[in-house]
Structures are given as C-alpha cells and as structure tokens.
Design a protein around this motif. Structure first.
Motif, PDB file in Angstrom:
ATOM      1  N   LEU A   1      10.339   6.291 -12.394  1.00  0.00           N
ATOM      2  CA  LEU A   1      11.307   6.620 -11.362  1.00  0.00           C
ATOM      3  C   LEU A   1      10.808   6.183  -9.998  1.00  0.00           C
ATOM      4  O   LEU A   1       9.611   6.045  -9.786  1.00  0.00           O
ATOM      5  N   PRO A   2      11.747   5.964  -9.072  1.00  0.00           N
ATOM      6  CA  PRO A   2      11.347   5.572  -7.717  1.00  0.00           C
ATOM      7  C   PRO A   2      10.736   6.756  -6.974  1.00  0.00           C
ATOM      8  O   PRO A   2      11.020   7.904  -7.284  1.00  0.00           O
ATOM      9  N   ILE A   3       9.898   6.440  -6.018  1.00  0.00           N
ATOM     10  CA  ILE A   3       9.284   7.444  -5.159  1.00  0.00           C
ATOM     11  C   ILE A   3       9.824   7.204  -3.758  1.00  0.00           C
ATOM     12  O   ILE A   3       9.756   6.105  -3.220  1.00  0.00           O
ATOM     13  N   PHE A   4      10.391   8.233  -3.166  1.00  0.00           N
ATOM     14  CA  PHE A   4      10.944   8.127  -1.817  1.00  0.00           C
ATOM     15  C   PHE A   4      10.060   8.909  -0.856  1.00  0.00           C
ATOM     16  O   PHE A   4       9.753  10.061  -1.092  1.00  0.00           O
TER      17      PHE A   4
ATOM     18  N   GLY B   1       0.775  -1.229   0.000  1.00  0.00           N
ATOM     19  CA  GLY B   1       0.000   0.000   0.000  1.00  0.00           C
ATOM     20  C   GLY B   1       0.806   1.280   0.000  1.00  0.00           C
ATOM     21  O   GLY B   1       0.244   2.360  -0.115  1.00  0.00           O
ATOM     22  N   ALA B   2       2.138   1.180   0.113  1.00  0.00           N
ATOM     23  CA  ALA B   2       2.993   2.371   0.126  1.00  0.00           C
ATOM     24  C   ALA B   2       3.568   2.614  -1.268  1.00  0.00           C
ATOM     25  O   ALA B   2       4.037   1.672  -1.913  1.00  0.00           O
ATOM     26  N   PRO B   3       3.545   3.853  -1.755  1.00  0.00           N
ATOM     27  CA  PRO B   3       4.099   4.151  -3.073  1.00  0.00           C
ATOM     28  C   PRO B   3       5.578   3.780  -3.154  1.00  0.00           C
ATOM     29  O   PRO B   3       6.350   4.069  -2.248  1.00  0.00           O
ATOM     30  N   ARG B   4       5.955   3.096  -4.252  1.00  0.00           N
ATOM     31  CA  ARG B   4       7.345   2.681  -4.438  1.00  0.00           C
ATOM     32  C   ARG B   4       7.948   3.286  -5.699  1.00  0.00           C
ATOM     33  O   ARG B   4       9.097   3.670  -5.716  1.00  0.00           O
ATOM     34  N   CYS B   5       7.160   3.358  -6.780  1.00  0.00           N
ATOM     35  CA  CYS B   5       7.641   3.997  -7.999  1.00  0.00           C
ATOM     36  C   CYS B   5       6.462   4.348  -8.898  1.00  0.00           C
ATOM     37  O   CYS B   5       5.379   3.803  -8.764  1.00  0.00           O
TER      38      CYS B   5
END
Length: 81
Positions: free
Chosen positions: A77-80, A10-14
């Motif tokens: 792209l990845p999302i941090f 459920g957490a954004p990764r990319c």
C-alpha cells in the motif's frame, strides 16, 4: 521476503512485500511512473521496512483478506506523509 519500504529520493512512498528479489525488481520497474509522480530525476531505492512500517503492511493485508482477497494478490500500500 519481509516487507520492504520503497523510497523516492529518500522519502517513503509505499510498503510492499514481494515474493523474491525478481518480484521486487519487477514492481519497481513497472511502478516507476507512479512512484516518480512526474519527477523523472528522482531516485527510487528500497530497504527493509521497520516494525511500524511492517505493521502498516499487515493492516492493509488484513483488510484485503477481510473482503475475500487472495493472499497472492496483495503486494502492499502507499504511504502518505
């Protein structure tokens, strides 16, 4: 396809923009080790990116093109957090 947000538990990764469903499935399959980051129990899902997430994808794409990258060689792209 429109940009898609890849989520891990459920957490954004990319944020990516696959060409079609087959491309999306291939990305998730091939990137699973990266996406899970050692947590083999995690669940990978996806959903359409919202406006802000799509803007992040577009910014990354614009940077990719600025250095001379080809349109078809950029996926996302990845999302941090």
């Amino acid at each position: 396809m429109l940009p898609m947000m890849i989520l891990v538990d459920g957490a954004p990764r990319c944020v990516i923009r696959p060409n079609d469903k087959k491309d999306l499935d291939r990305f998730v399959r091939n990137a699973k080790k990266y996406l899970l980051a050692g947590n083999e129990e995690a669940k990978v899902t996806h959903r359409p990116a919202d406006e802000a997430e799509s803007a992040k994808w577009k910014e990354g794409f614009d940077l990719h093109k600025a250095w001379g990258g080809a349109d078809d060689t950029y996926i996302g792209l990845p999302i941090f957090n």
